[in-house]
Design an enzyme around this catalytic site. Structure first.
Site, mmCIF file in Angstrom:
data_model
loop_
_atom_site.group_PDB
_atom_site.id
_atom_site.type_symbol
_atom_site.label_atom_id
_atom_site.label_comp_id
_atom_site.label_asym_id
_atom_site.label_seq_id
_atom_site.Cartn_x
_atom_site.Cartn_y
_atom_site.Cartn_z
ATOM 1 N N SER A 1 -18.844 2.355 -54.540
ATOM 2 C CA SER A 1 -19.691 3.612 -54.650
ATOM 3 C C SER A 1 -19.184 4.495 -55.849
ATOM 4 C CB SER A 1 -19.936 4.469 -53.585
ATOM 5 O OG SER A 1 -20.521 5.411 -53.599
ATOM 6 N N LYS B 1 -20.326 4.544 -60.279
ATOM 7 C CA LYS B 1 -20.782 5.681 -60.922
ATOM 8 C C LYS B 1 -19.940 6.092 -62.078
ATOM 9 C CE LYS B 1 -21.182 8.203 -57.124
ATOM 10 N NZ LYS B 1 -21.600 7.744 -55.801
HETATM 11 N N1 URA Z 1 -18.335 9.778 -52.963
HETATM 12 C C1 URA Z 1 -18.873 8.666 -53.354
HETATM 13 O O1 URA Z 1 -19.579 8.944 -54.493
HETATM 14 N N2 URA Z 1 -19.157 7.587 -52.435
HETATM 15 C C2 URA Z 1 -18.645 7.265 -51.344
HETATM 16 O O2 URA Z 1 -18.683 6.520 -50.576
HETATM 17 C C3 URA Z 1 -17.759 8.484 -50.980
HETATM 18 C C4 URA Z 1 -17.590 9.535 -51.579
#
Ligand code: URA
Length: 441
Positions: free
Chosen positions: A184, A188
């Site tokens: 995750s 990003k």
């Molecule tokens: N922050 C994120 O962007 N993803 C997660 O899974 C946990 C914290």
């Protein structure tokens, strides 16, 4: 097309998913061909069975390529990003982003919303009237170029896979898994295109990773994904046994971040921010870590980064007057003082319990579609190690609906442990993880 049932069955029994299966699963979910209920089952299977390093990298890259990626090469200078694994009272992005930007580092940051018991930078920022985090790529680049910093959500078509998965994980108790957190965050960070990434991996009761060893495992995994993708990457393991700073809740945290930028913040928050900022500046080539810390200290001493935060708020459509005068934020109509039931010392403030209490007051979501009450939250008056007398105010709770105090007050009180002897001193930063290894402090 992948048959999701078979993949769930495979993972349920600890099987290893192939790159092709993972890519098919991610694209099918983003396209709406795989429903939430099947993805929820898969997420839970991953929580129990885990993923190996190759699966985690495949999942990360499938998420990166689920949408657009940013090419920041048009913005001059080294672009540095930062991400926290999530905590309670964690407003560090609002402090260190402006510090680094005020020293000439470009911060193109994609943040998240509250997740589980933790708060999210986007929710905090959106407590500033007018501010939007839904900004298209062109405007994002322009703000980073001109102001030095922009903080946005996964807008347009950037990492749509994480957008959907994050919201689903938040409400299906599938957050605390190394491969899910690593993919995750790193999807990003990689999609956002920065040259260097500083990760703040929280550890302790209020973190998704409760033990130092698990936090180091998560940090190593993320650093490996980042460096494998050709980025400079390091992680600090920071304490989240107790909430960071005094404020928990969206506009309350923005106000505390501004105080910290003026050099008037709580000692724990200030120290963690200085160490993170030093590492961001170091990655941007501004000197040794010690020299970079001195640069960051000078910024807090003269308060110049407040102007940078205000400029970013303005560029993102918000009213900068709220940054210069945080008393403008609407106060919650109901305040409840929580009193100490005994004499003694604060020997624990369970950060997770405190985060849940804040969410119960309206500062977080229980369901995907819930709205946030920006004024709700908690202001801690007594922190870890403080001496107490029976009847002292431990904290003030804020809510827009008095009925919310019913469960939240007890939940909050249960998170405090009052002992007879002073608490042992706590570390704020436990380790630094780089591609070269782990340095424990
Ligand atoms: N922050 C994120 O962007 N993803 C997660 O899974 C946990 C914290």
């Amino acid at each position: 097309m992948v048959r999701m049932y078979d993949l769930i069955e495979k993972k349920k029994h600890g099987g290893v998913l192939t790159g092709e299966e993972i890519r098919g699963m991610v694209s099918g979910y983003v396209a709406g061909d795989i429903p939430d209920y099947q993805m929820s089952a898969m997420l839970m299977a991953i929580c129990f069975q885990g993923m190996n390093a190759q699966e985690t990298t495949d999942l990360t890259m499938a998420m990166v390529y689920s949408g657009d990626t940013a090419d920041l090469s048009g913005i001059a200078g080294i672009k540095v990003d930062k991400h926290s694994t999530g905590g309670v009272g964690d407003k560090t992005s609002l402090v260190i982003g402006p510090i680094a930007a005020s020293l000439g580092v470009k911060i193109a940051k994609m943040s998240g919303r509250g997740l589980g018991h933790t708060g999210g930078t986007l929710d905090k920022l959106e407590s500033i009237p007018g501010l939007t985090t839904g900004i298209d790529k062109e405007r994002f680049f322009k703000i980073v170029d001109e102001v030095g910093i922009a903080i946005i959500g996964q807008t347009g078509n950037m990492v749509p896979a994480d957008k959907k998965l994050y919201a689903l994980r938040d409400v299906t108790a599938t957050v605390d898994s190394v491969p899910l957190i690593a993919s995750s965050i790193m999807s990003k960070k990689l999609a956002a295109g920065s040259d260097a990434i500083v990760l703040d991996v929280k550890t302790g009761s209020g973190a998704f990773m409760k033990t130092l060893d698990d936090s180091i495992t998560l940090a190593k995994e993320m650093v490996a994904i980042g460096t494998g993708a050709g980025r400079k990457c390091c992680a600090l393991i920071t304490d989240m046994d107790v909430p960071l700073g005094h404020a928990v809740g969206n506009s309350l945290e923005v106000a505390e971040a501004v105080r910290t930028l003026r050099g008037e913040g709580p000692a724990d928050l200030t120290e963690v921010c200085l160490q993170l900022a030093a590492n961001m500046l170091f990655m941007a080539g501004k000197g040794t870590v010690a020299e970079c810390r001195a640069l960051a200290e000078a910024v807090l001493a003269d308060g110049r980064a407040v102007d940078v935060l205000a400029a970013m708020v303005k560029a993102q459509g918000g009213d900068p007057a709220y940054i210069y005068d945080t008393s403008r934020f609407p106060a919650a109509p109901f305040v409840r003082k929580v009193l100490s039931p005994a004499d003694g010392y604060v020997t624990c403030i369970d950060a997770e319990g405190c985060g849940i209490a804040a969410a119960m007051l309206g500062a977080g979501r229980a369901k995907k579609e819930d709205a946030i009450d920006y004024s709700a939250g908690i202001c801690l008056h007594k922190k870890y190690g403080d001496r107490l007398k029976k009847g002292d105010v431990l904290a003030e709770l804020y809510a827009s609906d008095e009925a919310r105090f019913a469960g939240a007050e007890q939940k909050f009180l249960d998170s405090y442990t009052i002992g007879e002897a002073p608490a042992a001193e706590k570390k704020l930063v436990y380790a630094r993880v780089t591609a070269d290894g782990v340095e424990r402090f």
